[in-house]
Design a protein around this motif. Structure first.
Motif, PDB file in Angstrom:
ATOM      1  N   UNK A 235      79.703 -70.741  21.705  1.00  0.00           N
ATOM      2  CA  UNK A 235      79.660 -71.375  23.022  1.00  0.00           C
ATOM      3  C   UNK A 235      78.511 -70.834  23.868  1.00  0.00           C
ATOM      4  N   UNK A 236      78.271 -69.547  23.750  1.00  0.00           N
ATOM      5  CA  UNK A 236      77.169 -68.951  24.501  1.00  0.00           C
ATOM      6  C   UNK A 236      75.827 -69.537  24.068  1.00  0.00           C
ATOM      7  N   UNK A 237      75.667 -69.743  22.766  1.00  0.00           N
ATOM      8  CA  UNK A 237      74.431 -70.351  22.271  1.00  0.00           C
ATOM      9  C   UNK A 237      74.303 -71.796  22.747  1.00  0.00           C
ATOM     10  N   UNK A 238      75.430 -72.522  22.731  1.00  0.00           N
ATOM     11  CA  UNK A 238      75.389 -73.917  23.147  1.00  0.00           C
ATOM     12  C   UNK A 238      75.053 -74.053  24.631  1.00  0.00           C
ATOM     13  N   UNK A 239      75.539 -73.093  25.419  1.00  0.00           N
ATOM     14  CA  UNK A 239      75.257 -73.152  26.866  1.00  0.00           C
ATOM     15  C   UNK A 239      73.769 -73.008  27.136  1.00  0.00           C
ATOM     16  N   UNK A 240      73.150 -72.035  26.504  1.00  0.00           N
ATOM     17  CA  UNK A 240      71.719 -71.827  26.753  1.00  0.00           C
ATOM     18  C   UNK A 240      70.868 -72.908  26.108  1.00  0.00           C
ATOM     19  N   UNK A 241      71.376 -73.489  25.044  1.00  0.00           N
ATOM     20  CA  UNK A 241      70.664 -74.641  24.469  1.00  0.00           C
ATOM     21  C   UNK A 241      70.737 -75.834  25.416  1.00  0.00           C
ATOM     22  N   UNK A 242      71.927 -76.008  26.041  1.00  0.00           N
ATOM     23  CA  UNK A 242      72.058 -77.087  27.022  1.00  0.00           C
ATOM     24  C   UNK A 242      71.176 -76.874  28.238  1.00  0.00           C
ATOM     25  N   UNK A 243      70.977 -75.616  28.613  1.00  0.00           N
ATOM     26  CA  UNK A 243      70.074 -75.331  29.726  1.00  0.00           C
ATOM     27  C   UNK A 243      68.632 -75.690  29.367  1.00  0.00           C
ATOM     28  N   UNK A 244      68.253 -75.378  28.119  1.00  0.00           N
ATOM     29  CA  UNK A 244      66.881 -75.683  27.689  1.00  0.00           C
ATOM     30  C   UNK A 244      66.625 -77.179  27.617  1.00  0.00           C
ATOM     31  N   UNK A 245      67.666 -77.929  27.200  1.00  0.00           N
ATOM     32  CA  UNK A 245      67.497 -79.382  27.063  1.00  0.00           C
ATOM     33  C   UNK A 245      67.699 -80.130  28.383  1.00  0.00           C
ATOM     34  N   UNK A 246      68.173 -79.439  29.416  1.00  0.00           N
ATOM     35  CA  UNK A 246      68.397 -80.078  30.708  1.00  0.00           C
ATOM     36  C   UNK A 246      69.788 -80.628  30.898  1.00  0.00           C
ATOM     37  N   UNK A 247      70.684 -80.449  29.920  1.00  0.00           N
ATOM     38  CA  UNK A 247      72.044 -80.956  30.050  1.00  0.00           C
ATOM     39  C   UNK A 247      72.860 -80.152  31.052  1.00  0.00           C
ATOM     40  N   UNK A 248      72.494 -78.896  31.265  1.00  0.00           N
ATOM     41  CA  UNK A 248      73.173 -78.040  32.230  1.00  0.00           C
ATOM     42  C   UNK A 248      72.149 -77.493  33.215  1.00  0.00           C
ATOM     43  N   UNK A 249      72.631 -77.308  34.445  1.00  0.00           N
ATOM     44  CA  UNK A 249      71.764 -76.689  35.441  1.00  0.00           C
ATOM     45  C   UNK A 249      71.759 -75.184  35.251  1.00  0.00           C
ATOM     46  N   UNK A 250      70.839 -74.540  35.882  1.00  0.00           N
ATOM     47  CA  UNK A 250      70.739 -73.088  35.737  1.00  0.00           C
ATOM     48  C   UNK A 250      71.950 -72.391  36.326  1.00  0.00           C
ATOM     49  N   UNK A 251      72.464 -72.903  37.440  1.00  0.00           N
ATOM     50  CA  UNK A 251      73.640 -72.297  38.058  1.00  0.00           C
ATOM     51  C   UNK A 251      74.871 -72.444  37.174  1.00  0.00           C
ATOM     52  N   UNK A 252      75.043 -73.643  36.578  1.00  0.00           N
ATOM     53  CA  UNK A 252      76.199 -73.868  35.701  1.00  0.00           C
ATOM     54  C   UNK A 252      76.120 -72.985  34.456  1.00  0.00           C
ATOM     55  N   UNK A 253      74.935 -72.883  33.879  1.00  0.00           N
ATOM     56  CA  UNK A 253      74.775 -72.057  32.679  1.00  0.00           C
ATOM     57  C   UNK A 253      75.063 -70.591  32.983  1.00  0.00           C
ATOM     58  N   UNK A 254      74.610 -70.133  34.151  1.00  0.00           N
ATOM     59  CA  UNK A 254      74.848 -68.748  34.524  1.00  0.00           C
ATOM     60  C   UNK A 254      76.328 -68.485  34.753  1.00  0.00           C
ATOM     61  N   UNK A 255      77.014 -69.432  35.363  1.00  0.00           N
ATOM     62  CA  UNK A 255      78.440 -69.263  35.622  1.00  0.00           C
ATOM     63  C   UNK A 255      79.240 -69.241  34.328  1.00  0.00           C
ATOM     64  N   UNK A 256      78.900 -70.131  33.392  1.00  0.00           N
ATOM     65  CA  UNK A 256      79.606 -70.146  32.107  1.00  0.00           C
ATOM     66  C   UNK A 256      79.323 -68.895  31.298  1.00  0.00           C
ATOM     67  N   UNK A 257      78.095 -68.404  31.341  1.00  0.00           N
ATOM     68  CA  UNK A 257      77.750 -67.180  30.615  1.00  0.00           C
ATOM     69  C   UNK A 257      78.525 -65.990  31.166  1.00  0.00           C
ATOM     70  N   UNK A 258      78.686 -65.946  32.494  1.00  0.00           N
ATOM     71  CA  UNK A 258      79.465 -64.869  33.094  1.00  0.00           C
ATOM     72  C   UNK A 258      80.931 -64.961  32.720  1.00  0.00           C
ATOM     73  N   UNK A 259      81.437 -66.177  32.583  1.00  0.00           N
ATOM     74  CA  UNK A 259      82.834 -66.353  32.169  1.00  0.00           C
ATOM     75  C   UNK A 259      83.040 -65.864  30.736  1.00  0.00           C
ATOM     76  N   UNK A 260      82.082 -66.136  29.872  1.00  0.00           N
ATOM     77  CA  UNK A 260      82.166 -65.662  28.482  1.00  0.00           C
ATOM     78  C   UNK A 260      82.134 -64.134  28.436  1.00  0.00           C
ATOM     79  N   UNK A 261      81.231 -63.547  29.207  1.00  0.00           N
ATOM     80  CA  UNK A 261      81.121 -62.086  29.219  1.00  0.00           C
ATOM     81  C   UNK A 261      82.406 -61.446  29.753  1.00  0.00           C
TER      82      UNK A 261
END
Length: 235
Positions: free
Chosen positions: A19-45
C-alpha cells in the motif's frame, strides 16, 4: 480515500508495504495529491509502530492471555567481562582435545558449565538462560552448543514438560565414555602428574661422589680418587 484508510487499518505487514508503494506511485501519476499521500503514509507508519510495540502480528488477533510471565533475558554485566569469562572457562580443558576441536571458544565455555554441574550433581538441571549467563555467552550460543554436543552423541537431553504449567528445566547428562573418563581425572585435566623428587639422600648428608657417575658408565668418582691415591703411593 476512505477505502484506502480502511484497508490500512486491517492490512497485514506485507500488505502495508504494498500500500505504501501504491500511494507514492499514485502521487507520481497525479492520482493522489501530496497532502493525501502524506496523510496515508503517516497512517501506515502509525499502524506499523503500534503493531511492533504491542508485539502482535499486523492484521491478526494477537496472542491471547497467558498465565506465564514473559521471559527475562539474562546478560553478563559487560562485554569485556563476558569475553574474559568464556575464554577462561574454555581454557580449563573441559574435554579431550579431539572433542574440543569441534566446538568454538564460546561453546566450550557453555559445556564447561554443564560438565561442572554433571560432576557435582550427576546431571545439569540449569535453565538455558542461566547456563548462558554463567558462561558469558548468548542464549542462542548456549542452545547451539548443546545441540551440537547432542548431535555428536556426547550428551543426552531430557525435556520435562508439564501439562498446564510452565515446563521445568531440561536434564542434561554426559554419555560419552571418553569425556566421562576425562572428567574423572579431576583437577589438572589434560596434564601429567609427576612424583616429587626424593631428597632423602641429601638430608642424610651423603657425599655426591658416592653415587655420581659420568655419562660414559665409568666408576664412581670417590672410588676412582681412592685408586689414584694408592697408585701414587707406589711410586
Amino acid at each position: 480515500m476512505n477505502q484506502i484508510e480502511a484497508a490500512i487499518a486491517v492490512a497485514s505487514s506485507t500488505a502495508l508495504v504494498e500500500l505504501n508503494r501504491a500511494i507514492w506511485s499514485g502521487l507520481s501519476s497525479g492520482a493522489l495529491s501530496e497532502d493525501d499521500a502524506q496523510r496515508l503514509a503517516e497512517a501506515i507508519h502509525a499502524r506499523q509502530v503500534v503493531a511492533k510495540t504491542l508485539r502482535e502480528p499486523v492484521g491478526g488477533a494477537g496472542r491471547g492471555p497467558t498465565l506465564f510471565s514473559p521471559r527475562r533475558t539474562q546478560r553478563p554485566p559487560e562485554r569485556s567481562v563476558a569475553i574474559e569469562r568464556r575464554r577462561s572457562l574454555a581454557a580449563t580443558g573441559v574435554m579431550p582435545p579431539a572433542l574440543a576441536a569441534r566446538f568454538t571458544t564460546s561453546e566450550l565455555a557453555v559445556l564447561k558449565i554443564v560438565a561442572d554441574e554433571v560432576h557435582t550433581r550427576g546431571s545439569c538441571r540449569l535453565f538455558l538462560d542461566a547456563i548462558a549467563a554463567r558462561a558469558g555467552t548468548s542464549r542462542s550460543t548456549a542452545k547451539n552448543a548443546l545441540r551440537q554436543a547432542r548431535t555428536l552423541g556426547l550428551i543426552e537431553i531430557t525435556e520435562r514438560r508439564q501439562h498446564g504449567a510452565k515446563s521445568l528445566s531440561n536434564v542434561v547428562t554426559i554419555v560419552d565414555r571418553e569425556w566421562s573418563a576425562w572428567m574423572k581425572r579431576g583437577p589438572g585435566i589434560g596434564g601429567k602428574k609427576f612424583a616429587p623428587t626424593d631428597t632423602s639422600s641429601f638430608r642424610e648428608g651423603k657425599k655426591a661422589g658416592s653415587w655420581c657417575q659420568n655419562l660414559n658408565g665409568r666408576e664412581p668418582v670417590e672410588r676412582f680418587a681412592q685408586r689414584s691415591v694408592r697408585a701414587g703411593a707406589m711410586f
